[in-house]
Design an enzyme around this catalytic site. Structure first.
Site, PDB file in Angstrom:
ATOM      1  N   HIS A   1      15.026 -11.267 -16.705  1.00  0.00           N
ATOM      2  CA  HIS A   1      14.720 -10.667 -15.396  1.00  0.00           C
ATOM      3  C   HIS A   1      13.733  -9.523 -15.587  1.00  0.00           C
ATOM      4  O   HIS A   1      13.815  -8.784 -16.574  1.00  0.00           O
ATOM      5  CB  HIS A   1      16.009 -10.159 -14.735  1.00  0.00           C
ATOM      6  CG  HIS A   1      15.802  -9.796 -13.301  1.00  0.00           C
ATOM      7  ND1 HIS A   1      15.206  -8.625 -12.918  1.00  0.00           N
ATOM      8  CD2 HIS A   1      16.062 -10.478 -12.159  1.00  0.00           C
ATOM      9  CE1 HIS A   1      15.114  -8.595 -11.596  1.00  0.00           C
ATOM     10  NE2 HIS A   1      15.632  -9.715 -11.111  1.00  0.00           N
TER      11      HIS A   1
ATOM     12  N   GLU B   1       9.506 -15.303 -10.177  1.00  0.00           N
ATOM     13  CA  GLU B   1       9.714 -14.050  -9.445  1.00  0.00           C
ATOM     14  C   GLU B   1       8.542 -13.112  -9.703  1.00  0.00           C
ATOM     15  O   GLU B   1       8.527 -12.391 -10.712  1.00  0.00           O
ATOM     16  CB  GLU B   1      11.002 -13.360  -9.927  1.00  0.00           C
ATOM     17  CG  GLU B   1      12.260 -14.147  -9.685  1.00  0.00           C
ATOM     18  CD  GLU B   1      13.466 -13.222  -9.545  1.00  0.00           C
ATOM     19  OE1 GLU B   1      14.100 -13.252  -8.488  1.00  0.00           O
ATOM     20  OE2 GLU B   1      13.749 -12.456 -10.481  1.00  0.00           O
TER      21      GLU B   1
HETATM   22  P1  PGA Z   1      15.293  -9.328  -4.220  1.00  0.00           P
HETATM   23  O1  PGA Z   1      15.620  -9.522  -5.773  1.00  0.00           O
HETATM   24  O2  PGA Z   1      15.713 -10.597  -3.535  1.00  0.00           O
HETATM   25  O3  PGA Z   1      16.106  -8.132  -3.810  1.00  0.00           O
HETATM   26  O4  PGA Z   1      13.827  -9.094  -4.135  1.00  0.00           O
HETATM   27  C1  PGA Z   1      15.426 -10.741  -6.410  1.00  0.00           C
HETATM   28  C2  PGA Z   1      15.746 -10.609  -7.875  1.00  0.00           C
HETATM   29  O5  PGA Z   1      15.497  -9.535  -8.449  1.00  0.00           O
HETATM   30  O6  PGA Z   1      16.252 -11.548  -8.511  1.00  0.00           O
END
Ligand code: PGA
Length: 228
Positions: free
Chosen positions: A83, A153
């Site tokens: 992450h 992401e």
């Molecule tokens: P968010 O986070 O939906 O609050 O943007 C997503 C994540 O960090 O996995």
């Protein structure tokens, strides 16, 4: 369709008990994976569980680490790895070691990849994604690879309310799928019950990894209803 809920470092045990009670009322035809903090993982719930992190080592003299085998022993089937909120303190080889430990224990890694704002501006998005995916592409067997879920992401979209255009998401995920054609790829970064109407037009998205939304069961239900 997969929706993974990343609670991050939220909810103490009392708050979590109330939260899972709310969550148990949620209806979704797809696969919901709940990733609470380590302590809350030990609470019994009737929902698929994922960790938010895992040790790169096997069990033993590694103070403060939680091994994949220990997660597996309490029924955890998934773990987020790489992450962006952790990548600054983790190397690519450490992330790959975590993936290996999970696979050895019959678990599925949810591997987060994504570019930072300045990398996107430089036109380096695909180069960054290629680098973050390279060990999975090059060093896992076909069989091992099949258990990996990828979450695209974009770092600048996480928790910011900013969201890429559908074209940008389509381009990034399609690129990931050229490297890993048989893997599920989720989108993560400020996905919510409002922007899902637009996001769901992107056909290459196989599911979502949600942070902030995971903490609001009522809004999560609206999001899931719109997905089905
Ligand atoms: P968010 O986070 O939906 O609050 O943007 C997503 C994540 O960090 O996995």
């Amino acid at each position: 369709m997969i929706v993974a809920l990343n609670n991050k470092s939220n909810l103490n045990i009392e708050e979590y008990k109330k939260y899972v009670e709310e969550l148990s009322k949620i209806y979704f035809r797809g696969k919901l994976i709940l990733c609470p903090n380590y302590l809350n993982l030990t609470e019994k719930v009737d929902i698929l569980l994922g960790a938010q992190n895992v040790s790169p080592y096997t069990e033993g003299a590694h103070t403060g680490e939680i091994a994949a085998s220990q997660l597996s022993a309490i029924g955890v089937k998934y773990s987020i790895v790489g992450h962006s909120e952790r990548r600054s303190i983790e190397s690519e080889s450490e992330i790959f070691d975590k993936i290996k430990r999970l696979l050895e224990n019959g678990m599925s890694p949810i591997l987060c990849v994504g570019e930072k704002q300045n990398e996107r501006e430089k036109g380096a998005t695909k180069a960054v994604l290629g680098k973050q995916l390279s060990s999975v592409v090059n060093y896992l067997t076909e069989n091992e690879r099949s258990n990996v879920i990828v979450a695209y992401e974009p770092v600048w979209a996480i928790g910011t309310g900013l969201i890429p255009t559908n074209e940008e998401i389509n381009e990034a995920i399609s690129f990931i799928k050229t490297k890993l054609p048989n893997n599920k790829v989720l989108y993560g970064g400020s996905a919510n019950e409002e922007n899902i109407d637009t996001l769901k037009e992107v056909e290459v998205i196989d599911g979502y990894l949600v942070g902030g939304l995971s903490l609001k069961p009522d809004k999560l239900q609206i999001f899931l209803d719109k997905l089905s």
